[in-house]
Design an enzyme around this catalytic site. Sequence first.
Site, PDB file in Angstrom:
ATOM      1  N   LEU A 252       3.645   6.324  -2.082  1.00  0.00           N
ATOM      2  CA  LEU A 252       4.843   7.081  -2.408  1.00  0.00           C
ATOM      3  C   LEU A 252       4.904   7.414  -3.891  1.00  0.00           C
ATOM      4  CD1 LEU A 252       7.186   5.204   0.009  1.00  0.00           C
ATOM      5  CD2 LEU A 252       6.920   7.674  -0.051  1.00  0.00           C
TER       6      LEU A 252
ATOM      7  N   VAL B  50       0.838  -1.205   0.000  1.00  0.00           N
ATOM      8  CA  VAL B  50       0.000   0.000   0.000  1.00  0.00           C
ATOM      9  C   VAL B  50       0.872   1.253   0.000  1.00  0.00           C
ATOM     10  CG1 VAL B  50      -1.746   1.320   1.257  1.00  0.00           C
ATOM     11  CG2 VAL B  50      -1.948  -1.167   1.105  1.00  0.00           C
ATOM     12  N   CYS B  51       1.906   1.259   0.828  1.00  0.00           N
ATOM     13  CA  CYS B  51       2.773   2.439   0.913  1.00  0.00           C
ATOM     14  C   CYS B  51       3.543   2.675  -0.372  1.00  0.00           C
ATOM     15  CB  CYS B  51       3.736   2.301   2.085  1.00  0.00           C
ATOM     16  SG  CYS B  51       2.913   2.338   3.688  1.00  0.00           S
ATOM     17  N   THR B  52       3.855   1.609  -1.109  1.00  0.00           N
ATOM     18  CA  THR B  52       4.526   1.780  -2.395  1.00  0.00           C
ATOM     19  C   THR B  52       3.658   2.600  -3.339  1.00  0.00           C
ATOM     20  OG1 THR B  52       5.740  -0.301  -2.163  1.00  0.00           O
ATOM     21  CG2 THR B  52       5.488   0.566  -4.385  1.00  0.00           C
TER      22      THR B  52
END
Length: 221
Positions: free
Chosen positions: A50, A45-47
């Site tokens: 970002l 999810v964080c990929t």
Amino acid sequence: MPGLLLGDEAPNFEADTTHGPIRFHDFLGDSWGILFSHPRDFTPVCTTELGRAAKLAPEFSKRNVKMIALSIDSVQDHLSWCKVTALGSVQGTACSPTQAWRDRCHIPNALCSLIQEESNITAVPLAKRVFVFGPDKKLKLSILYPATTGRNFDEILRVVDSLQLTAYKKVATPVDWKPGDSVMVVPSLPEEEAKKLFPKGIFTKELPSGKKYLRYTPQPE
């Protein structure tokens, strides 16, 4: 302790980042700042988050906003993660720069207390926060997301627009406001003063109560 509250000053911490060592207040300078935490590098999810941050970086820059990310991973891990390009050009200044702390005990208490409460038994943060700081280094906004829900950076950009407008003009932004929409005159502003401040005109919505507190004006420049 409850951690940072709205109006609190950001801790002036020092840290190693993908752009070299920084002191937070010096990093911000006279800019607005967004600090967002994430559980670990190489999380799916964080990929995507970002990647979206990277795409919107020029828009945040136009608004004099600097972005910085926080996790407990090493700078080397961050640099490896920044090579990921498949999901939205994460490479480069996606979080301009990316923060690195191996040991959560090195995180200033004002931030640490917010993260420790959301950790599992392996001490890996499970939640993600967004902090928005003004040029005065004080907290203007804080949002908490679960790790399974991706952050909406278009909404964060919209919030920054609202925060910056209302910081310098005596207005508020109503529900679902977006730049260019009419804004609300703050209730504490007397009618005669409001007319002078907002020459484009003021209109009041009629309410069953007869009270005249919903005052609108075109967005001021």
